[in-house]
Enzyme design. Structure first.
Site, PDB file in Angstrom:
ATOM      1  CB  ILE A  41     -13.676  -8.164  19.704  1.00 40.70           C
ATOM      2  CG1 ILE A  41     -12.442  -8.964  20.131  1.00 40.70           C
ATOM      3  CG2 ILE A  41     -13.272  -7.070  18.711  1.00 40.70           C
ATOM      4  CD1 ILE A  41     -11.720  -9.705  19.035  1.00 40.70           C
TER       5      ILE A  41
ATOM      6  CB  SER B 222      -8.916   6.003   0.610  1.00 39.78           C
ATOM      7  OG  SER B 222      -8.367   6.090   1.872  1.00 39.78           O
ATOM      8  CG  ASN B 223      -9.583   8.438   4.390  1.00 37.28           C
ATOM      9  OD1 ASN B 223      -9.588   7.818   5.443  1.00 37.28           O
ATOM     10  ND2 ASN B 223      -8.479   8.638   3.704  1.00 37.28           N
TER      11      ASN B 223
ATOM     12  CB  SER C   9      -4.788   3.042  11.272  1.00 39.56           C
ATOM     13  OG  SER C   9      -3.951   4.053  10.791  1.00 39.56           O
ATOM     14  N   PRO C  10      -4.857  -0.722  11.125  1.00 36.29           N
ATOM     15  CG  PRO C  10      -3.893  -2.714  10.352  1.00 36.29           C
ATOM     16  CD  PRO C  10      -3.963  -1.230  10.064  1.00 36.29           C
TER      17      PRO C  10
ATOM     18  CG  ASP D  18      -1.807   1.177   1.304  1.00 36.83           C
ATOM     19  OD1 ASP D  18      -2.817   1.166   0.583  1.00 36.83           O
ATOM     20  OD2 ASP D  18      -1.524   2.144   2.051  1.00 36.83           O
TER      21      ASP D  18
ATOM     22  CE1 TYR E 243       0.075   7.580   2.688  1.00 36.29           C
ATOM     23  CE2 TYR E 243       0.510   5.316   2.065  1.00 36.29           C
ATOM     24  CZ  TYR E 243      -0.328   6.271   2.599  1.00 36.29           C
ATOM     25  OH  TYR E 243      -1.566   5.893   3.045  1.00 36.29           O
TER      26      TYR E 243
ATOM     27  N   PRO F 167     -14.402  -0.083  23.509  1.00 30.71           N
ATOM     28  CG  PRO F 167     -13.715   1.081  25.398  1.00 30.71           C
ATOM     29  CD  PRO F 167     -13.495  -0.198  24.646  1.00 30.71           C
TER      30      PRO F 167
ATOM     31  CE  LYS G  28      -3.894   4.438   0.206  1.00 32.16           C
ATOM     32  NZ  LYS G  28      -2.499   4.354   0.658  1.00 32.16           N
TER      33      LYS G  28
ATOM     34  CE  LYS H 147     -20.425  -7.337  26.278  1.00 34.04           C
ATOM     35  NZ  LYS H 147     -20.155  -8.776  26.337  1.00 34.04           N
TER      36      LYS H 147
ATOM     37  CG  HIS I 178      -4.748   9.343   0.042  1.00 22.92           C
ATOM     38  ND1 HIS I 178      -3.383   9.348  -0.004  1.00 22.92           N
ATOM     39  CD2 HIS I 178      -5.057   8.815   1.246  1.00 22.92           C
ATOM     40  CE1 HIS I 178      -2.895   8.845   1.115  1.00 22.92           C
ATOM     41  NE2 HIS I 178      -3.886   8.513   1.887  1.00 22.92           N
TER      42      HIS I 178
HETATM   43  N1  LIG Z   1      -5.862   5.574   3.110  1.00 19.86           N
HETATM   44  C1  LIG Z   1      -5.450   6.337   4.093  1.00 19.86           C
HETATM   45  O1  LIG Z   1      -5.897   7.486   4.246  1.00 19.86           O
HETATM   46  C2  LIG Z   1      -4.433   5.811   5.051  1.00 19.86           C
HETATM   47  C3  LIG Z   1      -4.223   6.476   6.251  1.00 19.86           C
HETATM   48  C4  LIG Z   1      -3.302   5.951   7.158  1.00 19.86           C
HETATM   49  C5  LIG Z   1      -2.601   4.817   6.840  1.00 19.86           C
HETATM   50  N2  LIG Z   1      -2.801   4.205   5.621  1.00 19.86           N
HETATM   51  C6  LIG Z   1      -2.019   2.992   5.238  1.00 19.86           C
HETATM   52  O2  LIG Z   1      -2.189   2.015   6.246  1.00 19.86           O
HETATM   53  C7  LIG Z   1      -0.914   1.599   6.715  1.00 19.86           C
HETATM   54  C8  LIG Z   1      -1.015   1.133   8.145  1.00 19.86           C
HETATM   55  O3  LIG Z   1      -1.519   2.149   9.010  1.00 19.86           O
HETATM   56  P1  LIG Z   1      -0.622   2.835  10.128  1.00 19.86           P
HETATM   57  O4  LIG Z   1       0.794   2.758   9.709  1.00 19.86           O
HETATM   58  O5  LIG Z   1      -1.227   4.142  10.431  1.00 19.86           O
HETATM   59  O6  LIG Z   1      -0.893   1.953  11.424  1.00 19.86           O
HETATM   60  P2  LIG Z   1      -0.860   0.410  11.897  1.00 19.86           P
HETATM   61  O7  LIG Z   1      -0.498  -0.501  10.783  1.00 19.86           O
HETATM   62  O8  LIG Z   1      -2.134   0.210  12.629  1.00 19.86           O
HETATM   63  O9  LIG Z   1       0.305   0.451  12.973  1.00 19.86           O
HETATM   64  C9  LIG Z   1       1.637   0.616  12.632  1.00 19.86           C
HETATM   65  C10 LIG Z   1       2.444   0.681  13.913  1.00 19.86           C
HETATM   66  O10 LIG Z   1       2.286  -0.555  14.631  1.00 19.86           O
HETATM   67  C11 LIG Z   1       3.559  -1.172  14.841  1.00 19.86           C
HETATM   68  N3  LIG Z   1       3.373  -2.632  14.689  1.00 19.86           N
HETATM   69  C12 LIG Z   1       3.129  -3.316  13.542  1.00 19.86           C
HETATM   70  N4  LIG Z   1       2.984  -4.633  13.793  1.00 19.86           N
HETATM   71  C13 LIG Z   1       3.120  -4.782  15.139  1.00 19.86           C
HETATM   72  C14 LIG Z   1       3.080  -5.898  16.003  1.00 19.86           C
HETATM   73  N5  LIG Z   1       2.864  -7.126  15.539  1.00 19.86           N
HETATM   74  N6  LIG Z   1       3.281  -5.689  17.341  1.00 19.86           N
HETATM   75  C15 LIG Z   1       3.526  -4.432  17.822  1.00 19.86           C
HETATM   76  N7  LIG Z   1       3.565  -3.331  17.043  1.00 19.86           N
HETATM   77  C16 LIG Z   1       3.367  -3.502  15.706  1.00 19.86           C
HETATM   78  C17 LIG Z   1       4.497  -0.575  13.805  1.00 19.86           C
HETATM   79  O11 LIG Z   1       5.821  -0.549  14.254  1.00 19.86           O
HETATM   80  P3  LIG Z   1       7.019  -1.380  13.523  1.00 19.86           P
HETATM   81  O12 LIG Z   1       7.104  -0.910  12.109  1.00 19.86           O
HETATM   82  O13 LIG Z   1       8.207  -1.002  14.337  1.00 19.86           O
HETATM   83  O14 LIG Z   1       6.662  -2.834  13.644  1.00 19.86           O
HETATM   84  C18 LIG Z   1       3.933   0.842  13.675  1.00 19.86           C
HETATM   85  O15 LIG Z   1       4.432   1.650  14.711  1.00 19.86           O
HETATM   86  C19 LIG Z   1      -0.018   2.820   6.472  1.00 19.86           C
HETATM   87  O16 LIG Z   1       1.362   2.507   6.508  1.00 19.86           O
HETATM   88  C20 LIG Z   1      -0.523   3.259   5.114  1.00 19.86           C
HETATM   89  O17 LIG Z   1       0.049   2.458   4.074  1.00 19.86           O
HETATM   90  C21 LIG Z   1      -3.723   4.671   4.746  1.00 19.86           C
END
Ligand SMILES: NC(=O)c1ccc[n+]([C@@H]2O[C@H](COP(=O)([O-])OP(=O)(O)OC[C@H]3O[C@@H](n4cnc5c(N)ncnc54)[C@H](OP(=O)(O)O)[C@@H]3O)[C@@H](O)[C@H]2O)c1
Length: 319
Positions: free
Chosen positions: A287, A166-167, A212-213, A52, A57, A291, A87, A289, A120
């Site tokens: 899950i 997206s969004n 951001s899962p 992605d 980015y 918040p 995007k 439940k 995006h």
């Molecule tokens: N469409 C949109 O508007 C939009 C917006 C935001 C994000 N995105 C996309 O979604 C992707 C993911 O979202 P995100 O980066 O915001 O958040 P995320 O995937 O929910 O979380 C990433 C964070 O979690 C850590 N992490 C990953 N796996 C882990 C694990 N197994 N245990 C503990 N920590 C863990 C990572 O650190 P480490 O790297 O050190 O493991 C990083 O700090 C982005 O990179 C981007 O490509 C899209």
């Protein structure tokens, strides 16, 4: 070529297949380019087949270079074994700017098409604007119909195999569905379960990619709602899984595809190991439940005289 521990694929409404777990490539601060390319090659070696990226980015070149290097090293047979999502930037959300923007993206990727191209944000800003320091005068009117015409042109030309958004909220999607059927990507995680959107998308045969899962694990645009959740901690401990695995598995079981970012080899592998076990009914009830709160609210897009005058308006009340 054999995939090491690949995520299953789903069929999008466009007729193309997509691996149901993607590696996110957006982060802050970004590692230097050569390091990023090497991290992404590690991800391909670990089994990731969906990346992605986005014009905004700054990771498109690294994704392209990693895929090319992986082919050269024999990790994959050819570029087609990897699914690439990119995007359209908020600066290019205008009928006449979509195609040139995608061509620029393809130039950076060194590819002749993307597998999925997404709008995006439902937002348009001036070319000269700094997206992270937006002022009211930077905001322009977002014309969804014109932008979607541009997206469809990209599809017709074979430069994007599938297109999506997206969004977008249910209301914005519903408006858009007057023109086409599309696979969108939106935020979704145990702390923002998006039941209404999920239901709506299922009905319309639109697949959800969940960004951001892990709620970004406490980054400035996220929260600790997932990784610090006592409910997830309890389930993870009982099942001998990590909190991240429980959170990602939950999205998979809701029919969504997590887009999870990890640049750490061990966590990359861990995040892929969610496809050979299931959450129990009791765990799913727990899950439910957790918040609920939208993680990233997009305050920076709201201005008294702008297209979106409140967060309520930006998210059509889904906040
Ligand atoms: N469409 C949109 O508007 C939009 C917006 C935001 C994000 N995105 C996309 O979604 C992707 C993911 O979202 P995100 O980066 O915001 O958040 P995320 O995937 O929910 O979380 C990433 C964070 O979690 C850590 N992490 C990953 N796996 C882990 C694990 N197994 N245990 C503990 N920590 C863990 C990572 O650190 P480490 O790297 O050190 O493991 C990083 O700090 C982005 O990179 C981007 O490509 C899209």
């Amino acid at each position: 070529m054999e995939k090491p521990s690949a995520a299953p694929e789903i069929l999008l409404n466009s007729g193309h297949k997509m691996p149901t777990l993607a590696l996110g490539t957006s982060t802050y601060p970004m590692p230097p380019p050569h390091q990023l390319t090497s991290i992404l090659i590690d991800a391909i070696a670990a089994g990731y087949r969906h990346f992605d990226t986005a014009a905004s980015y700054g990771t498109e070149e690294a994704v392209g270079q990693a895929v090319a290097a992986a082919v050269k090293r024999g990790l994959i047979g050819n570029r087609k074994e990897v699914f690439v999502t990119s995007k359209l930037s908020m600066k290019d959300t205008h009928r006449d700017l979509v195609l040139p923007a995608l061509k620029e993206t393809l130039g950076k990727l060194g590819m002749d098409c993307v597998d999925l191209y997404l709008v995006h944000w439902p937002i348009r800003i001036k070319q000269s604007a700094d997206p992270y320091k937006l002022r009211e005068e930077d905001m322009l009117e977002f014309d969804v119909k014109g932008v979607w015409e541009g997206m469809e042109e990209c599809c017709r030309l074979g430069l994007a195999k599938s297109i999506g958004v997206s969004n977008f909220t249910c209301a914005k999607l519903s408006n858009l569905l007057d023109f086409a059927s599309i696979p969108p990507a939106v935020e979704m995680n145990v702390g923002w379960q998006q039941e209404k959107l999920l239901e709506y998308c299922k009905k319309k045969r639109i697949h959800i990619c969940a960004w951001s899962p892990l709620a970004a694990n406490g980054a400035i645009w996220g929260s600790l709602a997932v990784m610090d959740s006592p409910i997830l901690k309890e389930i993870a401990a009982a099942r001998n899984k990590t909190i991240a695995q429980v959170a990602l598995r939950w999205i998979h079981e809701q029919g969504g595809s997590p887009v999870v970012k990890s640049f750490n080899k061990e966590r990359m592998t861990q995040n892929l190991q969610i496809f050979d076990w299931e959450l129990t009914t009791d765990e799913l009830c727990k899950i439910q439940k957790v918040p609920q709160a939208r993680g990233y609210r997009g305050e920076r897009f709201v201005f008294p005289e702008g297209q979106y005058k409140s967060l309520e308006q930006l998210w059509d009340g889904e906040i």
